[in-house]
Motif scaffolding. Structure first.
Motif, PDB file in Angstrom:
ATOM      1  N   ASP A   1       0.839  -1.194   0.000  1.00 35.27           N
ATOM      2  CA  ASP A   1       0.000   0.000   0.000  1.00 35.27           C
ATOM      3  C   ASP A   1       0.878   1.249   0.000  1.00 35.27           C
ATOM      4  OD1 ASP A   1      -2.192  -1.639   0.102  1.00 35.27           O
ATOM      5  OD2 ASP A   1      -2.475  -1.441   2.269  1.00 35.27           O
TER       6      ASP A   1
ATOM      7  N   LYS B   1      -3.220  -0.504  -2.275  1.00 30.14           N
ATOM      8  CA  LYS B   1      -4.068   0.672  -2.103  1.00 30.14           C
ATOM      9  C   LYS B   1      -3.217   1.930  -2.224  1.00 30.14           C
ATOM     10  CE  LYS B   1      -7.071   2.979   1.268  1.00 30.14           C
ATOM     11  NZ  LYS B   1      -7.701   2.897   2.607  1.00 30.14           N
TER      12      LYS B   1
ATOM     13  N   ASP C   1      -3.413   5.921  -1.358  1.00 31.81           N
ATOM     14  CA  ASP C   1      -4.247   6.802  -0.539  1.00 31.81           C
ATOM     15  C   ASP C   1      -3.610   8.186  -0.402  1.00 31.81           C
ATOM     16  OD1 ASP C   1      -6.079   7.869   1.170  1.00 31.81           O
ATOM     17  OD2 ASP C   1      -5.906   6.322   2.714  1.00 31.81           O
TER      18      ASP C   1
ATOM     19  N   GLU D   1      -7.563  -0.050  -4.309  1.00 35.25           N
ATOM     20  CA  GLU D   1      -8.382   1.140  -4.088  1.00 35.25           C
ATOM     21  C   GLU D   1      -7.532   2.398  -4.249  1.00 35.25           C
ATOM     22  OE1 GLU D   1     -10.827   3.302  -0.424  1.00 35.25           O
ATOM     23  OE2 GLU D   1     -10.264   1.187  -0.284  1.00 35.25           O
TER      24      GLU D   1
END
Length: 551
Positions: A172, A196, A198, A220
């Motif tokens: 991530d 992910k 972010d 995501e």
């Protein structure tokens, strides 16, 4: 794309280093991408330079188990004490080790901070609360191994920041609550891997922000509540993968936002409550099977030219000056129906060339559709006509027949204008018959019955025309040698001129033909015309009436 790294250690000196290592990088197909020799240095020698506040140069160096956490512990410093790293350069460096690679609570100063072409081995990497204050920060072509890369709360005050062509493997990536100031920041052609990504709560300033040709591998992607500042935001040709894409509540301010030719996968995409005083450009972008939402968003313009929508698209915006859906292909629902939270305030909407294989949910009155189309300055009469036709078909498919009638009327009106315009353009001499023909169609189909959509209007027109013929029969005997003769009978002979004119007009208009009266002289011609007009208009009324009843 995941890579494989092999290390070949050697006692062969390299520059001032007593030992060296050959680093070979191959892709998943076994093709060699890079092969480079690095000098081996131990972490303690780096710590001593940091302690002496000397510039740290690790270009072409292999460093194992580097950690500012360890540095603080061995120097009895506070765990959050800021460590200054002046003119830190680690181009083509390899940071390896089992322990997390820790640059947290650091402050990079000087002219250039460089991690260009650096390799970070597998395992966690942390730049938590790091301050990049050098004039330039360069992570271009850097390689981040499997494991989380943490830039949370980092601040960037460099004029230029580059992550161009960086590669993240499987972990991530966290840029949560970062502050990029007014820097020009480039993530061009970055491969963000499958983890992910972010950027939640991150702040940008006035600089250019580019993710051109970057690849998100399917995890995501969150830019929720990001403040993009006033700079241009460029996501053109970016591949977003199949993960969920979240730009909700992001503030783009006055910078133009470009997603031209971007590719979105099968994940849902949301720009709910996003705000911009500039334009969102999605022209020629491809969308997968995920939904797309701009619910309660605000912008100057939303442009989706040449896009294909395969799933539900929520365009119930708060306010957009212009929405451009030109040449789009719609396979599901585009929702523009106003709600109490999303009033869908628009000044102009363009959807010429749309291929609507789904449904367009838009309200004729609440969306002020007529004004949206008539206010278009760049579209032709034919394009306006085609847009009304799209609306007519979608209203029919969803059972909104009153709105369908309105759209159909305006479709026919602009079709008539477009046909006239085409005739005059390609054959100017056709004006002799083109104008009279257009006028006749306008009078007969539009003014008399609104293209058979209003039976009461047709009936009213019938009454007007019947009255005009009756008055004509009343006046003609005073100006010409013509009259209405009777077939006999005292009652008929005693009728006054007004009654006779209106009665004769009625039986002629309705083609009853009792034989009680017959015209003499020129009145015969007008009687023939009235009979034809009566048959046509009563048929016109029947069509309009039956059409209404069936609906």
């Amino acid at each position: 794309m995941p890579t494989h790294i092999e290390l070949e250690f050697s006692n062969e000196p390299f520059e001032e280093c007593k030992e060296s290592v050959i680093v070979s990088i191959t892709d998943v197909h076994g093709r060699q991408q890079e092969r480079v020799r690095l000098g081996v240095v131990d972490a303690e020698s780096v710590y001593k330079k940091i302690e002496a506040k000397e510039p740290v140069t690790l270009d072409l160096r292999y460093v194992k188990d580097f950690s500012l956490k360890t540095y603080r512990e061995t120097r009895s410093l506070g765990k959050d004490e800021v460590i200054e790293l002046p003119d830190f350069s680690a181009s083509w460096a390899y940071f390896d080790g089992i322990e997390p690679k820790d640059f947290s609570h650091s402050e990079f100063t000087g002219t250039v901070t460089s991690f260009a072409n650096s390799l970070f081995g597998d395992g966690p990497l942390s730049f938590f609360t790091a301050k990049f204050n050098a004039s330039m920060t360069d992570f271009s072509l850097s390689h981040f191994g499997a494991g989380a890369a943490n830039f949370q709360y980092a601040s960037f005050k460099s004029k230029t920041i580059s992550f161009d062509q960086a590669l993240f493997e499987t972990g991530d990536i966290h840029f949560v609550n970062c502050d990029f100031g007014d820097s020009n920041i480039s993530f061009r052609e970055v491969n963000f891997g499958i983890g992910k990504v972010d950027f939640h709560y991150t702040r940008f300033g006035k600089g250019l922000i580019t993710f051109d040709k970057s690849i998100f591998g399917g995890g995501e992607v969150s830019f929720k509540r990001v403040d993009f500042g006033d700079g241009k935001v460029d996501f053109k040709r970016t591949q977003f993968g199949d993960g969920e894409i979240d730009f909700s509540e992001a503030d783009f301010r006055s910078g133009k936002v470009i997603f031209r030719s971007a590719a979105f996968g099968d994940g849902n995409i949301t720009f709910q409550e996003a705000v911009s005083t500039s334009d969102f450009i999605f022209d020629n972008a491809t969308f997968g099977n995920g939904s797309l939402s701009f619910f309660n968003a605000s912008a100057r313009m939303l442009s989706f030219k040449l896009c294909q929508f395969n799933n539900y698209v929520d365009l119930r915006v708060n306010e957009v000056e212009k929405l451009d859906l030109s040449d789009t292909i719609v396979r599901d629902i585009i929702d523009l129906m106003p709600t109490s939270k999303a009033p869908v305030l628009m000044k102009q909407m363009v959807f010429s060339g749309m291929r609507n294989l789904g449904n367009l949910y838009i309200d004729w009155e609440r969306n002020e559709v007529l004004d949206l189309i008539l206010s278009q300055e760049e579209t032709s009469q034919r394009q306006k006509s085609d847009q009304f036709l799209v609306l007519k078909e979608t209203y029919n498919a969803t059972g909104r027949y009153s709105d369908e009638d309105r759209a159909y009327i305006w479709y026919k009106r602009y079709e008539l204008k477009a046909d006239l315009e085409y005739s005059l353009k390609h054959n100017p001499s056709s004006a002799i018959w083109a104008y009279p023909t257009a006028f006749f169609k306008w009078l007969l189909f539009d003014k008399i019955g609104l293209y058979a959509t209003e039976p009461l209007r047709v009936l009213f027109s019938v009454s007007i025309i019947y009255t005009l013929f009756s008055l004509l029969y009343l006046v003609l005997p005073f100006v010409a040698d013509t009259y209405i003769d009777t077939g006999g009978g005292e009652v008929l002979a005693d009728m006054n001129a007004v009654s006779k004119a209106f009665y004769y007009s009625a039986i002629t208009f309705l083609t009853i033909g009792y034989g009680e009266f017959y015209p003499v002289g020129i009145m015969r011609f007008f009687a023939s015309v009235e009979g034809y007009v009566g048959v046509f208009l009563m048929g016109y009324f029947s069509v309009a009436f039956v059409r209404k009843v069936l609906r």
